[in-house]
Design a protein around this motif. Structure first.
Motif, PDB file in Angstrom:
ATOM      1  N   MET A  59       0.825  -1.205   0.000  1.00 15.23           N
ATOM      2  CA  MET A  59       0.000   0.000   0.000  1.00 15.23           C
ATOM      3  C   MET A  59       0.862   1.258   0.000  1.00 15.23           C
ATOM      4  O   MET A  59       0.595   2.215  -0.728  1.00 15.23           O
ATOM      5  CB  MET A  59      -0.928  -0.023   1.214  1.00 15.23           C
ATOM      6  CG  MET A  59      -1.798   1.219   1.396  1.00 15.23           C
ATOM      7  SD  MET A  59      -0.998   2.532   2.373  1.00 15.23           S
ATOM      8  CE  MET A  59      -0.881   1.733   3.980  1.00 15.23           C
ATOM      9  N   MET A  60       1.921   1.246   0.817  1.00 15.01           N
ATOM     10  CA  MET A  60       2.781   2.429   0.884  1.00 15.01           C
ATOM     11  C   MET A  60       3.483   2.675  -0.442  1.00 15.01           C
ATOM     12  O   MET A  60       3.634   3.818  -0.882  1.00 15.01           O
ATOM     13  CB  MET A  60       3.801   2.258   2.011  1.00 15.01           C
ATOM     14  CG  MET A  60       3.186   2.288   3.407  1.00 15.01           C
ATOM     15  SD  MET A  60       4.403   2.361   4.738  1.00 15.01           S
ATOM     16  CE  MET A  60       5.162   0.733   4.624  1.00 15.01           C
ATOM     17  N   GLU A  62       2.377   1.914  -3.404  1.00 20.46           N
ATOM     18  CA  GLU A  62       1.386   2.467  -4.335  1.00 20.46           C
ATOM     19  C   GLU A  62       1.104   3.934  -4.028  1.00 20.46           C
ATOM     20  O   GLU A  62       0.979   4.760  -4.930  1.00 20.46           O
ATOM     21  CB  GLU A  62       0.098   1.649  -4.258  1.00 20.46           C
ATOM     22  CG  GLU A  62       0.248   0.238  -4.824  1.00 20.46           C
ATOM     23  CD  GLU A  62      -0.994  -0.609  -4.604  1.00 20.46           C
ATOM     24  OE1 GLU A  62      -1.920  -0.140  -3.893  1.00 20.46           O
ATOM     25  OE2 GLU A  62      -1.046  -1.739  -5.129  1.00 20.46           O
ATOM     26  N   GLU A  63       0.997   4.267  -2.748  1.00 14.39           N
ATOM     27  CA  GLU A  63       0.708   5.654  -2.358  1.00 14.39           C
ATOM     28  C   GLU A  63       1.846   6.598  -2.719  1.00 14.39           C
ATOM     29  O   GLU A  63       1.636   7.775  -3.007  1.00 14.39           O
ATOM     30  CB  GLU A  63       0.454   5.726  -0.847  1.00 14.39           C
ATOM     31  CG  GLU A  63      -0.838   5.076  -0.390  1.00 14.39           C
ATOM     32  CD  GLU A  63      -2.038   5.971  -0.575  1.00 14.39           C
ATOM     33  OE1 GLU A  63      -1.856   7.201  -0.659  1.00 14.39           O
ATOM     34  OE2 GLU A  63      -3.156   5.441  -0.662  1.00 14.39           O
ATOM     35  N   GLU A  65       4.015   6.226  -5.273  1.00 12.21           N
ATOM     36  CA  GLU A  65       4.530   5.830  -6.582  1.00 12.21           C
ATOM     37  C   GLU A  65       5.222   6.971  -7.337  1.00 12.21           C
ATOM     38  O   GLU A  65       6.092   6.728  -8.163  1.00 12.21           O
ATOM     39  CB  GLU A  65       3.403   5.266  -7.444  1.00 12.21           C
ATOM     40  CG  GLU A  65       2.297   6.265  -7.755  1.00 12.21           C
ATOM     41  CD  GLU A  65       1.233   5.678  -8.669  1.00 12.21           C
ATOM     42  OE1 GLU A  65       1.486   4.577  -9.207  1.00 12.21           O
ATOM     43  OE2 GLU A  65       0.186   6.310  -8.847  1.00 12.21           O
ATOM     44  N   TYR A 140       5.943   7.640   4.127  1.00 12.32           N
ATOM     45  CA  TYR A 140       4.487   7.568   4.149  1.00 12.32           C
ATOM     46  C   TYR A 140       3.920   8.361   5.333  1.00 12.32           C
ATOM     47  O   TYR A 140       2.963   9.128   5.178  1.00 12.32           O
ATOM     48  CB  TYR A 140       4.052   6.108   4.232  1.00 12.32           C
ATOM     49  CG  TYR A 140       2.560   5.917   4.296  1.00 12.32           C
ATOM     50  CD1 TYR A 140       1.776   6.050   3.153  1.00 12.32           C
ATOM     51  CD2 TYR A 140       1.924   5.610   5.498  1.00 12.32           C
ATOM     52  CE1 TYR A 140       0.406   5.878   3.200  1.00 12.32           C
ATOM     53  CE2 TYR A 140       0.555   5.442   5.561  1.00 12.32           C
ATOM     54  CZ  TYR A 140      -0.206   5.580   4.406  1.00 12.32           C
ATOM     55  OH  TYR A 140      -1.567   5.416   4.459  1.00 12.32           O
ATOM     56  N   LYS A 144       1.491  11.596   5.243  1.00  6.07           N
ATOM     57  CA  LYS A 144       0.214  11.654   5.935  1.00  6.07           C
ATOM     58  C   LYS A 144       0.134  12.863   6.865  1.00  6.07           C
ATOM     59  O   LYS A 144      -0.892  13.530   6.958  1.00  6.07           O
ATOM     60  CB  LYS A 144       0.004  10.368   6.746  1.00  6.07           C
ATOM     61  CG  LYS A 144      -0.156   9.125   5.910  1.00  6.07           C
ATOM     62  CD  LYS A 144      -1.439   9.128   5.095  1.00  6.07           C
ATOM     63  CE  LYS A 144      -2.646   8.871   5.953  1.00  6.07           C
ATOM     64  NZ  LYS A 144      -3.891   8.786   5.130  1.00  6.07           N
ATOM     65  N   SER A 147      -0.417  15.915   4.828  1.00 12.16           N
ATOM     66  CA  SER A 147      -1.802  15.964   4.359  1.00 12.16           C
ATOM     67  C   SER A 147      -2.730  16.449   5.455  1.00 12.16           C
ATOM     68  O   SER A 147      -3.630  17.265   5.217  1.00 12.16           O
ATOM     69  CB  SER A 147      -2.249  14.571   3.887  1.00 12.16           C
ATOM     70  OG  SER A 147      -1.496  14.157   2.774  1.00 12.16           O
TER      71      SER A 147
END
Length: 453
Positions: A59-60, A62-63, A65, A140, A144, A147
């Motif tokens: 997941m990380m 992909e996030e 990329e 990651y 976050k 964000s």
């Protein structure tokens, strides 16, 4: 380049890895802290693995990329970050699934060095795997946090805008526009916290251009629902957008143009301001400003949308759009050229448009040059324009067209792989032109060989 050996040494509370042939050993935190694998350096890159065990590596990856990843994390076969790295007897490391697939194809060599393998065993590279996991975890979590900070700042600015006026409002809108333009989380915060309605409320008959420009810059970056669009279609708000389009900076003009296009996409033009001469004049000025290609594209895009409405075409003609667009044709890029030709082709469907095209001295020469030059679509639009003009005044226009080299271009179309309808239109236009000459003169004018005849 650091080389990770298949053997790793661990001790409690520390992860070790070997770097190069000198045998230097570094622990994981030092490697990232000192910038060896892309850490921040300066003491800001220490990895904390506390509380991140539940994060999923896939997941990380992909996030993140779009982030540049240290080359040592990349599998040489897939060129993607590794999740389960294994090392061969040659010392080269690969993603487990990739190297096993390599072996399944009967290849018993090292993909990187092409050495034959004396041992086909694969050894899990736990040190590198932990390093990859820790690096992605750090990035990651930092992403976050940023964000969350951006989302919080957007909400804070919305609250500020409810209280301030004047220059303070302009400044808050400027900052909100920046975070909304750059961050998805800020855009979501706007949608979830009534930001669209609040910013839209600042547009009205008594709004200063400074406030209006910033508000429009925010709204054009958001997904507007039908309620928001209906609100923005109020005459007073549209009137302000048109005024700012005519007087603002190039960035503001482009934003106004794009916002108006968003509002009228697929709708009937009920608002009088949408077909006002002031709007059309502003768009034409934007299109003619060659210093700003993004403005040319935005202006042509909205003009294309507007001219698809019957009620607007005569207004577009009344401001002299035809000769001005024709003059621009040689300087436009392919995307803008397609839009400009579409506008001229639509205008050629009404008598006033055909007359304007015929009366412009550069229509035929400029359009003839575009046949078989850019794309089949542009050729189709150009042929349609030429057909409309030549039909209007065959004797006058056919002679000009032949002198401009139309016949040779039409023969290219007929002999090309274009669609049959396009070839048929080219043949009809060629016949129309030839009717105004004797066969000998026509062939001479076109400089055609007997074979082509």
């Amino acid at each position: 380049m650091p080389i990770f050996m298949p053997n790793s040494h661990r001790r409690e509370g520390s992860i070790k890895l070997y770097l190069g042939s000198g045998g230097q050993v570094l622990d994981l935190e030092t490697a990232v802290k000192d910038g060896i694998l892309g850490g921040n350096g300066g003491g800001g890159g220490v990895i904390s693995t506390a509380g991140i065990e539940k994060l999923d590596l896939k997941m990380m990856i992909e996030e993140l990329e779009s982030m540049e990843v240290p080359s040592v994390f990349i599998c040489p076969i897939s060129l993607d970050p590794m999740q389960d790295p294994v090392t061969l007897c040659t010392g080269q490391t690969y993603e487990r699934s990739n190297i096993l697939k390599w072996f399944s194809l009967g290849r018993y060599t090292c993909p990187t060095t092409m050495q034959e393998l004396w041992d086909d065993a694969v050894t899990p590279n736990r040190t590198l795997q932990q390093l990859i996991y820790s690096w992605f975890s750090q990035k990651y979590l930092a992403m976050k946090k940023r964000s969350e900070d951006v989302q919080g700042r957007a909400i804070e600015l919305l609250e500020t805008l409810k209280k301030v006026k004047g220059q303070a409002r302009v400044q808050a809108l400027k900052e909100l526009k920046q975070v909304v333009t750059e961050h998805d989380t800020a855009r979501k915060a706007m949608l979830d916290n009534g930001g669209i309605a609040l910013v839209s409320s600042f547009l009205g008959p008594f709004t200063t251009h400074a406030v209006g420009s910033e508000a429009i810059g925010i709204l054009v970056n958001l997904e507007l629902n039908s309620t928001s669009m209906s609100n923005l279609m109020q005459p007073a708000k549209i009137s302000l957008m048109v005024d700012i389009l005519n007087e603002g900076s190039i960035e503001t003009k482009v934003n106004c143009t794009r916002l108006i296009e968003m509002l009228i996409e697929g709708k009937d033009l009920e608002a009088e301001n949408m077909s006002s001469l002031s709007l059309l004049v502003g768009l034409l000025r934007l299109v003619k400003d060659k210093r700003h290609p993004n403005g040319v594209l935005a202006g042509l895009g909205l003009l294309r949308n507007l001219c698809s409405h019957d009620s607007v075409r005569n207004s577009i003609l009344s401001i002299g759009a035809v000769p001005q667009l024709v003059e621009l044709l040689p300087s436009l890029n392919n995307e803008c050229l397609d839009l400009a030709l579409y506008i001229l082709e639509v205008l050629s469907t009404i008598l006033e448009g055909r007359v304007a095209l015929k009366d412009c001295a550069h229509t035929i020469p400029n359009v003839v040059k575009l046949l078989m030059k850019v794309s089949e679509r542009c050729t189709q639009l150009a042929l349609s324009i030429l057909w409309a003009v030549c039909q209007l005044a065959p004797e006058e226009c056919a002679a000009i067209a032949v002198e401009a080299g139309l016949a040779a271009k039409l023969l290219l179309v007929i002999q090309s792989g274009c669609n049959p309808e396009l070839k048929q239109r080219a043949a009809e236009l060629l016949k129309l032109c030839s009717l105004n000459y004797t066969a000998t003169i026509f062939i001479s004018k076109c400089k055609l060989t007997r074979t082509i005849q």
